[in-house]
Design a protein around this motif. Structure first.
Motif, PDB file in Angstrom:
ATOM      1  N   ALA A   6       0.821  -1.206   0.000  1.00 44.46           N
ATOM      2  CA  ALA A   6       0.000   0.000   0.000  1.00 44.46           C
ATOM      3  C   ALA A   6       0.856   1.259   0.000  1.00 44.46           C
ATOM      4  N   ILE A   7       1.859   1.281   0.824  1.00 47.69           N
ATOM      5  CA  ILE A   7       2.729   2.462   0.907  1.00 47.69           C
ATOM      6  C   ILE A   7       3.535   2.622  -0.374  1.00 47.69           C
ATOM      7  N   ALA A   8       4.127   1.545  -0.853  1.00 49.87           N
ATOM      8  CA  ALA A   8       4.960   1.620  -2.060  1.00 49.87           C
ATOM      9  C   ALA A   8       4.148   2.068  -3.276  1.00 49.87           C
ATOM     10  N   VAL A   9       2.972   1.480  -3.462  1.00 48.81           N
ATOM     11  CA  VAL A   9       2.149   1.861  -4.616  1.00 48.81           C
ATOM     12  C   VAL A   9       1.658   3.295  -4.474  1.00 48.81           C
ATOM     13  N   THR A  10       1.309   3.713  -3.260  1.00 49.20           N
ATOM     14  CA  THR A  10       0.872   5.089  -3.046  1.00 49.20           C
ATOM     15  C   THR A  10       1.956   6.082  -3.446  1.00 49.20           C
TER      16      THR A  10
END
Length: 175
Positions: free
Chosen positions: A97-101
């Motif tokens: 979630a953090i990486a894609v965001t």
């Protein structure tokens, strides 16, 4: 004799033949090279070669530059996120979630960098905890760059060999 089925040599046919040969050759050579180098996921070399292969040398070079930049961003984001958030399974979704965001925010501003949104998850999802995220990033980055370089070099070599010069997307045949 139906002349519409005859092959008549010329630049449009050479361009079409070159595209097919580049895609096929790039995929094969990338797979063989990644396998020979012992890279863990040769599929990313093949995918990268096909993503970079475009209709013209100018477009291929441009795709190569964007591919390298997007891959670098995805690798960096994956390494930072994977280093800050521990790897056990419950945290995988949080990592993704953090990486894609982060990558999506970047790609929203620069659409050519959208590949970073899949690079970061690929690195995080192929990380073996004992080896660490940095090793996974180096391996995936090597696979991607290998395929992209092979496709770019093959594109230029075939265009020169077939004497295809100056084609742009605007003056390519619609076939």
């Amino acid at each position: 004799m139906n002349t519409s089925l005859r092959f008549e040599p010329g630049a449009p046919h050479r361009r079409a033949l070159a595209f097919v040969a580049r895609c096929t050759g790039s995929a094969m050579l990338s797979s063989l090279a990644a396998g020979a180098l012992g890279l863990g996921h040769p599929v990313w070399a093949v995918v990268s070669a096909l993503v970079v292969s475009q209709d013209t040398a100018v477009d291929t070079r441009q795709a190569f530059v964007w591919r390298v930049a997007a891959t670098a961003i995805g690798l960096l984001v994956a390494v930072v996120v994977g280093s800050v958030i521990p790897d056990p399974a419950p945290n995988r979704s949080l990592q993704l979630a953090i990486a894609v965001t982060v990558c999506a925010v970047i790609a929203r501003r620069w659409p050519g960098l959208r590949v970073s949104m899949w690079t970061a998850p690929i690195v995080l999802m192929t990380t073996i905890p004992e080896n660490g995220v940095l090793r996974a990033a180096v391996e995936r980055g090597s696979e991607v760059l290998l395929g992209a370089m092979i496709a770019t070099v093959l594109h230029l070599a075939l265009d020169r060999a077939l004497h295809i010069r100056g084609a742009t997307r605007q003056n390519l045949p619609s076939t």
